[in-house]
Design a protein around this motif. Sequence first.
Motif, PDB file in Angstrom:
ATOM      1  N   UNK A  89      30.213  99.764   0.365  1.00  0.00           N
ATOM      2  CA  UNK A  89      29.410  98.444   0.266  1.00  0.00           C
ATOM      3  C   UNK A  89      28.857  98.322   1.635  1.00  0.00           C
ATOM      4  N   UNK A  90      29.165  98.444   2.569  1.00  0.00           N
ATOM      5  CA  UNK A  90      28.616  98.434   3.798  1.00  0.00           C
ATOM      6  C   UNK A  90      27.713  99.511   4.174  1.00  0.00           C
ATOM      7  N   UNK A  91      27.997 100.469   3.838  1.00  0.00           N
ATOM      8  CA  UNK A  91      27.053 101.790   4.141  1.00  0.00           C
ATOM      9  C   UNK A  91      25.922 101.608   2.963  1.00  0.00           C
ATOM     10  N   UNK A  92      25.796 101.315   1.976  1.00  0.00           N
ATOM     11  CA  UNK A  92      24.890 101.142   1.082  1.00  0.00           C
ATOM     12  C   UNK A  92      23.947  99.914   1.415  1.00  0.00           C
ATOM     13  N   UNK A  93      24.784  98.934   1.804  1.00  0.00           N
ATOM     14  CA  UNK A  93      23.817  97.582   2.321  1.00  0.00           C
ATOM     15  C   UNK A  93      22.914  98.013   3.609  1.00  0.00           C
ATOM     16  N   UNK A  94      23.613  98.686   4.559  1.00  0.00           N
ATOM     17  CA  UNK A  94      22.835  99.141   5.716  1.00  0.00           C
ATOM     18  C   UNK A  94      21.780 100.186   5.438  1.00  0.00           C
ATOM     19  N   UNK A  95      22.065 101.298   4.857  1.00  0.00           N
ATOM     20  CA  UNK A  95      21.150 102.216   4.594  1.00  0.00           C
ATOM     21  C   UNK A  95      20.058 101.825   3.677  1.00  0.00           C
ATOM     22  N   UNK A  96      20.381 100.946   2.618  1.00  0.00           N
ATOM     23  CA  UNK A  96      19.298 100.670   1.550  1.00  0.00           C
ATOM     24  C   UNK A  96      18.644  99.215   1.949  1.00  0.00           C
ATOM     25  N   UNK A  97      19.149  98.627   3.161  1.00  0.00           N
ATOM     26  CA  UNK A  97      18.707  97.143   3.549  1.00  0.00           C
ATOM     27  C   UNK A  97      18.815  96.197   2.189  1.00  0.00           C
ATOM     28  N   UNK A  98      19.927  96.462   1.495  1.00  0.00           N
ATOM     29  CA  UNK A  98      20.243  95.905   0.318  1.00  0.00           C
ATOM     30  C   UNK A  98      20.127  94.255   0.504  1.00  0.00           C
ATOM     31  N   UNK A  99      19.837  93.666  -0.631  1.00  0.00           N
ATOM     32  CA  UNK A  99      20.285  92.113  -0.423  1.00  0.00           C
ATOM     33  C   UNK A  99      21.411  91.928  -1.206  1.00  0.00           C
ATOM     34  N   UNK A 100      21.712  92.833  -2.064  1.00  0.00           N
ATOM     35  CA  UNK A 100      23.151  92.582  -2.749  1.00  0.00           C
ATOM     36  C   UNK A 100      23.791  94.011  -3.218  1.00  0.00           C
ATOM     37  N   UNK A 141      28.602 100.884  -8.875  1.00  0.00           N
ATOM     38  CA  UNK A 141      28.049 100.153  -7.999  1.00  0.00           C
ATOM     39  C   UNK A 141      26.949  99.469  -8.469  1.00  0.00           C
ATOM     40  N   UNK A 142      26.580  98.263  -8.203  1.00  0.00           N
ATOM     41  CA  UNK A 142      25.366  97.665  -8.173  1.00  0.00           C
ATOM     42  C   UNK A 142      24.596  97.458  -6.961  1.00  0.00           C
ATOM     43  N   UNK A 143      23.122  97.922  -6.788  1.00  0.00           N
ATOM     44  CA  UNK A 143      22.792  97.775  -5.548  1.00  0.00           C
ATOM     45  C   UNK A 143      21.198  97.064  -5.923  1.00  0.00           C
ATOM     46  N   UNK A 144      21.037  95.905  -5.154  1.00  0.00           N
ATOM     47  CA  UNK A 144      19.731  95.411  -5.150  1.00  0.00           C
ATOM     48  C   UNK A 144      18.872  95.389  -3.966  1.00  0.00           C
ATOM     49  N   UNK A 160      36.831 103.723   0.589  1.00  0.00           N
ATOM     50  CA  UNK A 160      37.226 102.194   0.242  1.00  0.00           C
ATOM     51  C   UNK A 160      36.122 101.603  -0.289  1.00  0.00           C
ATOM     52  N   UNK A 161      36.117 100.424  -1.230  1.00  0.00           N
ATOM     53  CA  UNK A 161      35.113  99.637  -1.706  1.00  0.00           C
ATOM     54  C   UNK A 161      34.152  99.048  -0.458  1.00  0.00           C
ATOM     55  N   UNK A 172      22.093 108.160  -3.785  1.00  0.00           N
ATOM     56  CA  UNK A 172      22.792 109.439  -3.569  1.00  0.00           C
ATOM     57  C   UNK A 172      22.706 109.896  -2.319  1.00  0.00           C
ATOM     58  N   UNK A 173      21.417 109.842  -1.528  1.00  0.00           N
ATOM     59  CA  UNK A 173      21.230 110.445  -0.293  1.00  0.00           C
ATOM     60  C   UNK A 173      21.870 109.322   0.724  1.00  0.00           C
ATOM     61  N   UNK A 174      22.049 108.016   0.495  1.00  0.00           N
ATOM     62  CA  UNK A 174      22.818 107.446   1.367  1.00  0.00           C
ATOM     63  C   UNK A 174      24.457 107.712   1.482  1.00  0.00           C
ATOM     64  N   UNK A 175      24.724 108.231   0.047  1.00  0.00           N
ATOM     65  CA  UNK A 175      26.131 108.503  -0.017  1.00  0.00           C
ATOM     66  C   UNK A 175      26.350 110.082   0.024  1.00  0.00           C
ATOM     67  N   UNK A 176      25.480 110.869   0.534  1.00  0.00           N
ATOM     68  CA  UNK A 176      25.388 112.299   0.441  1.00  0.00           C
ATOM     69  C   UNK A 176      26.826 112.757   1.025  1.00  0.00           C
ATOM     70  N   UNK A 177      27.490 112.396   1.917  1.00  0.00           N
ATOM     71  CA  UNK A 177      28.503 113.156   2.683  1.00  0.00           C
ATOM     72  C   UNK A 177      30.114 112.587   1.619  1.00  0.00           C
TER      73      UNK A 177
END
Length: 78
Positions: free
Chosen positions: A9-20, A37-40, A4-5, A57-62
Amino acid sequence: MDLSTDYLREKLQRDLEADHVEVEDTTPNRCAFSFRVLVVSSKFEGKPLLQRHRLVNDSLSEELPHIHAFEQKTLTPE
């Protein structure tokens, strides 16, 4: 597997310590799971585009093996 979106979103935010993080499900236009996706993140600072995309890609490898199309835009906070 949850693709799901909100999950992405939550996985990318957590793994990359993303601002947005923005995740758009573009599946209705395609035959299988697809996302844009847009990741800041400050983790991208000083890194060329290829290294930024590798971090995503590493964050979403699975999850990536189950996604048919994946577009990404990676920016620093500046």
